[in-house]
Design a protein around this motif. Structure first.
Motif, PDB file in Angstrom:
ATOM      1  N   GLY A 237       6.628   5.245   8.471  1.00  0.00           N
ATOM      2  CA  GLY A 237       5.527   4.352   8.791  1.00  0.00           C
ATOM      3  C   GLY A 237       5.910   2.891   8.665  1.00  0.00           C
ATOM      4  N   SER A 238       4.900   2.028   8.853  1.00  0.00           N
ATOM      5  CA  SER A 238       5.112   0.581   8.845  1.00  0.00           C
ATOM      6  C   SER A 238       4.084  -0.114   7.966  1.00  0.00           C
ATOM      7  N   LEU A 239       4.478  -1.255   7.456  1.00  0.00           N
ATOM      8  CA  LEU A 239       3.584  -2.153   6.741  1.00  0.00           C
ATOM      9  C   LEU A 239       3.996  -3.584   7.062  1.00  0.00           C
TER      10      LEU A 239
ATOM     11  N   VAL B 197       6.239   4.477  -0.605  1.00  0.00           N
ATOM     12  CA  VAL B 197       6.536   5.270   0.583  1.00  0.00           C
ATOM     13  C   VAL B 197       6.690   6.725   0.150  1.00  0.00           C
TER      14      VAL B 197
ATOM     15  N   ASN C  20       9.353  -1.607   9.147  1.00  0.00           N
ATOM     16  CA  ASN C  20       9.239  -0.422   9.991  1.00  0.00           C
ATOM     17  C   ASN C  20      10.175   0.665   9.486  1.00  0.00           C
TER      18      ASN C  20
ATOM     19  N   VAL D 219       4.499  -1.505  -2.846  1.00  0.00           N
ATOM     20  CA  VAL D 219       4.731  -0.698  -1.646  1.00  0.00           C
ATOM     21  C   VAL D 219       5.224   0.663  -2.104  1.00  0.00           C
TER      22      VAL D 219
ATOM     23  N   GLY E 149       0.818  -1.202   0.000  1.00  0.00           N
ATOM     24  CA  GLY E 149       0.000   0.000   0.000  1.00  0.00           C
ATOM     25  C   GLY E 149       0.847   1.245   0.000  1.00  0.00           C
ATOM     26  N   LEU E 150       0.196   2.364   0.280  1.00  0.00           N
ATOM     27  CA  LEU E 150       0.845   3.671   0.339  1.00  0.00           C
ATOM     28  C   LEU E 150       1.018   4.064   1.799  1.00  0.00           C
ATOM     29  N   VAL E 151       2.220   4.457   2.171  1.00  0.00           N
ATOM     30  CA  VAL E 151       2.498   4.828   3.553  1.00  0.00           C
ATOM     31  C   VAL E 151       3.470   5.998   3.557  1.00  0.00           C
ATOM     32  N   GLN E 152       3.388   6.827   4.565  1.00  0.00           N
ATOM     33  CA  GLN E 152       4.326   7.940   4.696  1.00  0.00           C
ATOM     34  C   GLN E 152       5.674   7.456   5.230  1.00  0.00           C
TER      35      GLN E 152
ATOM     36  N   THR F  16      10.382   2.079  -1.823  1.00  0.00           N
ATOM     37  CA  THR F  16       9.304   1.965  -2.796  1.00  0.00           C
ATOM     38  C   THR F  16       9.668   0.964  -3.888  1.00  0.00           C
TER      39      THR F  16
END
Length: 124
Positions: A16-18, A122, A84, A120, A10-13, A91
């Motif tokens: 952040g974590s996935l 970022v 993390n 992914v 997904g999209l995360v700043q 990305t």
């Protein structure tokens, strides 16, 4: 034969974590070492992390050490990648793979089965 399906991208700043998951089908999944690779646009596929068939040994590329953790649950036929402190440089499309090679393998050519990948992204 092993089939692999990734999820959790997904999209995360940045920062952040996935958690990525890779579900496997096949009765002999627990016999396979598993790995995560990533591929950014215009770049070669890059090794990220690997875990042995029993889960007792792991290895990581230097750029993710201390930030990413690979794990597996053989009862659920699933391997995970906890990510993390994500950075824009992380990305990529992340792919999981299975290998019959004993131990830990960091070369893509050593892997026998591949998933389709999960994106992914970022943002900074």
């Amino acid at each position: 034969q092993v089939q692999l399906v990734e999820s959790g991208g997904g999209l995360v700043q940045a920062g952040g974590s996935l958690r990525l998951s890779c579900a496997a089908t096949g009765r002999t999944y627990s016999n396979y070492g598993m790995g995560w690779f990533r591929q950014a646009p215009g770049k070669a596929r890059e090794f990220v992390a690997a875990i042995s068939s029993g889960g007792g040994s792991t290895s990581y590329t230097d750029s993710v050490k201390g930030r990413f953790t690979i794990s597996r649950d053989n009862a659920k036929n699933t391997v995970y990648l906890q990510m993390n402190s994500l950075k824009p440089g992380d990305t990529a499309v992340y792919l999981c793979a299975a290998t019959r090679v004993y131990g830990l393998a960091s070369y893509a050519s050593r892997y026998d089965y591949w998933g389709q990948g999960t994106q992914v992204t970022v943002s900074s």
